[in-house]
Design an enzyme around this catalytic site. Structure first.
Site, PDB file in Angstrom:
ATOM      1  N   ARG A 177      45.416  38.924  49.369  1.00 55.97           N
ATOM      2  CA  ARG A 177      46.717  38.275  49.126  1.00 55.97           C
ATOM      3  C   ARG A 177      46.757  36.904  49.777  1.00 55.97           C
ATOM      4  O   ARG A 177      45.902  36.546  50.582  1.00 55.97           O
ATOM      5  CB  ARG A 177      47.843  39.131  49.700  1.00 55.97           C
ATOM      6  CG  ARG A 177      47.693  39.430  51.177  1.00 55.97           C
ATOM      7  CD  ARG A 177      49.016  39.710  51.856  1.00 55.97           C
ATOM      8  NE  ARG A 177      48.849  40.190  53.216  1.00 55.97           N
ATOM      9  CZ  ARG A 177      48.564  39.421  54.263  1.00 55.97           C
ATOM     10  NH1 ARG A 177      48.375  38.124  54.101  1.00 55.97           N
ATOM     11  NH2 ARG A 177      48.462  39.949  55.481  1.00 55.97           N
ATOM     12  N   ARG A 187      45.168  50.174  51.061  1.00 54.89           N
ATOM     13  CA  ARG A 187      45.815  48.897  51.298  1.00 54.89           C
ATOM     14  C   ARG A 187      45.723  48.055  50.027  1.00 54.89           C
ATOM     15  O   ARG A 187      44.767  48.168  49.269  1.00 54.89           O
ATOM     16  CB  ARG A 187      45.133  48.154  52.456  1.00 54.89           C
ATOM     17  CG  ARG A 187      45.843  46.861  52.830  1.00 54.89           C
ATOM     18  CD  ARG A 187      45.044  46.018  53.816  1.00 54.89           C
ATOM     19  NE  ARG A 187      45.785  44.794  54.139  1.00 54.89           N
ATOM     20  CZ  ARG A 187      45.291  43.773  54.810  1.00 54.89           C
ATOM     21  NH1 ARG A 187      44.030  43.800  55.233  1.00 54.89           N
ATOM     22  NH2 ARG A 187      46.033  42.695  55.054  1.00 54.89           N
ATOM     23  N   HIS A 188      46.711  47.228  49.810  1.00 50.24           N
ATOM     24  CA  HIS A 188      46.690  46.303  48.673  1.00 50.24           C
ATOM     25  C   HIS A 188      45.453  45.410  48.734  1.00 50.24           C
ATOM     26  O   HIS A 188      44.769  45.311  49.761  1.00 50.24           O
ATOM     27  CB  HIS A 188      47.949  45.443  48.664  1.00 50.24           C
ATOM     28  CG  HIS A 188      48.145  44.689  49.953  1.00 50.24           C
ATOM     29  ND1 HIS A 188      47.407  43.573  50.295  1.00 50.24           N
ATOM     30  CD2 HIS A 188      48.985  44.920  50.995  1.00 50.24           C
ATOM     31  CE1 HIS A 188      47.781  43.136  51.476  1.00 50.24           C
ATOM     32  NE2 HIS A 188      48.735  43.926  51.927  1.00 50.24           N
ATOM     33  N   ASP A 207      48.092  47.617  55.369  1.00 50.48           N
ATOM     34  CA  ASP A 207      47.225  47.892  56.513  1.00 50.48           C
ATOM     35  C   ASP A 207      47.987  48.652  57.594  1.00 50.48           C
ATOM     36  O   ASP A 207      47.453  49.570  58.220  1.00 50.48           O
ATOM     37  CB  ASP A 207      46.641  46.590  57.072  1.00 50.48           C
ATOM     38  CG  ASP A 207      47.698  45.524  57.337  1.00 50.48           C
ATOM     39  OD1 ASP A 207      48.884  45.737  57.020  1.00 50.48           O
ATOM     40  OD2 ASP A 207      47.326  44.462  57.871  1.00 50.48           O
ATOM     41  N   ARG A 241      52.843  42.799  45.807  1.00 53.70           N
ATOM     42  CA  ARG A 241      51.393  42.928  45.979  1.00 53.70           C
ATOM     43  C   ARG A 241      50.920  44.375  45.939  1.00 53.70           C
ATOM     44  O   ARG A 241      49.809  44.648  45.496  1.00 53.70           O
ATOM     45  CB  ARG A 241      50.943  42.259  47.281  1.00 53.70           C
ATOM     46  CG  ARG A 241      51.554  42.810  48.553  1.00 53.70           C
ATOM     47  CD  ARG A 241      51.119  41.984  49.759  1.00 53.70           C
ATOM     48  NE  ARG A 241      51.673  42.451  51.027  1.00 53.70           N
ATOM     49  CZ  ARG A 241      52.850  42.088  51.506  1.00 53.70           C
ATOM     50  NH1 ARG A 241      53.620  41.269  50.820  1.00 53.70           N
ATOM     51  NH2 ARG A 241      53.266  42.540  52.688  1.00 53.70           N
TER      52      ARG A 241
END
Length: 413
Positions: A41, A37-38, A285, A105
Site C-alpha cells: 500500500r 494482511r493486505h 499487520d 485496501r
C-alpha cells in the site's frame, strides 16, 4: 458466526463423542481458517517536511497499490494450489465465507485474492473477456469491528494497561536511549519534539519504507543507520502492545477475541454439520500481531504485506480432532509450522482449547471498561449536588406555578 461463551464445553463434548473408533480411513482436513494482511500500500501518512507528500501516490495515501494487488492475487493462487483437493474447483458459496475490515485496501485485497483462488471456469464466465467472477465479501463499520480491528479508542482498560507498560523501567530505559535520536527525527521531519514518540517514529519509518519500496528518493538524513534505528523503534512499539506486561489481559482485549471466533466457528461447523470449508479474514499487520501474540507464536518481526496465518482443522484416524498452524510470510518458500507453546505441531483440539482459555474473554465489554475508582467523599459530593439540583428544579416549578396564578388573578381584576 458467533455463539454464546459455552462453545468450548460443546466442542469438548463433540470431541469426546468423536473419540470412539469410527470408520475413518485417513487423517482428513475438515476446515481451514486463514487471516492475511493486505497487500502493498501507499504510506498511511506523510510528515510535514516530506518532499513527496501525497502527490507521489496516484491512488491516494493508505490505498492498495498495483503491486499489492499482484501480491494478493499470487496468495490466492497459492491457496488454490494448496487446497485444490479440498475446495471445489468452482466457487460454492456454502464452502467459503470471507470477511474484511472496512478499509479500501483490505476489501480490495480480498477481491484480488479471490480472483486468484477462484478463476472462473467455462460455466462461470459471465463475460468471456473478463477472467473474473464476483464473490461476496462481508464487512462491518470500523467503529463496530471487535473481531479484526482491535480497540484502541473505546477500551479504557486497554489504555490503562498501555499506560502501565510505558512506565516500566525496561520501556523507560529504551526511551532514554533513543531520546537524542528522536529529537533529530523531529527536526528533520518537522514534527514537534514533544509529540514525537515511538508511534510517530513508526509513521515516519512507514512513509520512508513505502517510498523506498517504490523507488522514490529518500532525504539525505534517511541513511541506512537511521532506517535501521527507526525499524528498531517500530518493532519495540509493536512488542509493547502484546508483550512486557500482563500479556494475558492484553490478549483478552485484542487477539483473544479472534482466537475465540476461530474455535466458535469450527464448533458450529461440527454441531450443525455445515458444508463450510474455509473462513477467510482480510485484515492488517496489527491483526496478525495481536492474534500471534495471544497464541504466543509472534516472532517479533513485522508481518510483511500479504503475510498469512493459517489454521487447519483435521479429523484424525481415531475420530478425534487436531489443529495445525502455518505462517506464510514470503512467496519464495513454503509456509512454516507454528507450534502453540505446550503442545505439538499437530495439536489435539481439546489441548488447544485448554491452552488458549486464559486469553479468551468471558465478557469483553465488562473487561474493557474501567473499574469505578471514585472515593466515598466523591460519591457524597455527587449525591449532594444531585439533591441540590433537585431542590432548584422544585423551586423553579413552584415559582412558575405562583407566577401563573398571579397573572390569572391580575387579568380577572
Amino acid at each position: 458466526m458467533h455463539r454464546s461463551r459455552p462453545h468450548c464445553v460443546l466442542l469438548l463434548t463433540l470431541l469426546t463423542l468423536a473419540g470412539a473408533p469410527l470408520a475413518v480411513q485417513a487423517r482428513t482436513l475438515r476446515m481451514v481458517t486463514l487471516l492475511y494482511r493486505h497487500g502493498d500500500r501507499a504510506p498511511i501518512d506523510t510528515y510535514p517536511k516530506d518532499p513527496h507528500k501525497d502527490a507521489a501516490w496516484p491512488g491516494g495515501l493508505q490505498q492498495l497499490t498495483q503491486e499489492g494487488m499482484r501480491q494478493q492475487y499470487e496468495l490466492g493462487q497459492y491457496l488454490r494450489s494448496r487446497y485444490q483437493d479440498f475446495l471445489s474447483s468452482s466457487y460454492r458459496r456454502q464452502e467459503i465465507y470471507v470477511r474484511s475490515t472496512d478499509y479500501d485496501r483490505t476489501l480490495m485485497s480480498a477481491q484480488a485474492n479471490l480472483a486468484g483462488l477462484y478463476p472462473p471456469n467455462s460455466s462461470e464466465l459471465w463475460n468471456p473477456e473478463i477472467k473474473w467472477q464476483p464473490i461476496p465479501i462481508h464487512t462491518v463499520p470500523v467503529s463496530q469491528d471487535r473481531l479484526l480491528k482491535f480497540p484502541m479508542k473505546d477500551c479504557p482498560r486497554y489504555h490503562e494497561l498501555m499506560e502501565e507498560t510505558v512506565q516500566l523501567p525496561q520501556y523507560q530505559d529504551k526511551m532514554d536511549a533513543w531520546k537524542d535520536f528522536i529529537k533529530e527525527i523531529a527536526n528533520h521531519t518537522g514534527y514537534s519534539v514533544e509529540g514525537t514518540g515511538p508511534r510517530r517514529a513508526w509513521k515516519v519509518y512507514d512513509t520512508l519504507f513505502c517510498q523506498k519500496t517504490h523507488n522514490l528518493s529518500l532525504p539525505e538524513w534517511a541513511t541506512p543507520q537511521v532506517m535501521a534505528t527507526l525499524e528498531e523503534i517500530s518493532t519495540f512499539e509493536v512488542m509493547s502492545h502484546v508483550g512486557f506486561h500482563k500479556l494475558n489481559e492484553k490478549a483478552r482485549l485484542t487477539g483473544g477475541i479472534l482466537v475465540d471466533a476461530v474455535l466458535r466457528n469450527f464448533s458450529e461447523v461440527l454441531r450443525r454439520s455445515l458444508p463450510l470449508k474455509m473462513i477467510m479474514y482480510s485484515a492488517h499487520d496489527s491483526t496478525i500481531i495481536a492474534l500471534q501474540g495471544a497464541l504466543r507464536v509472534f516472532n517479533g518481526r513485522h508481518p510483511p504485506y500479504a503475510a498469512c496465518h493459517i489454521f487447519e482443522f483435521y479429523q484424525e484416524t481415531d475420530g478425534s480432532y487436531s489443529v495445525s498452524m502455518l505462517y506464510r510470510n514470503t512467496s519464495s518458500s513454503a509456509p512454516y509450522q507454528l507450534v502453540l507453546p505446550g503442545c505439538s505441531a499437530s495439536c489435539p483440539l481439546h489441548r488447544f482449547i485448554e491452552l488458549t482459555a486464559p486469553v479468551i474473554p468471558e465478557d469483553w465489554g465488562k473487561e474493557c471498561h474501567r473499574k469505578d475508582n471514585s472515593s466515598p467523599a466523591t460519591e457524597r459530593a455527587i449525591i449532594a449536588l444531585s439533591a441540590l439540583s433537585g431542590l432548584l428544579v422544585l423551586a423553579t416549578v413552584t415559582l412558575a406555578v405562583l407566577y401563573g396564578r398571579l397573572r390569572k388573578r391580575y387579568r380577572t381584576m
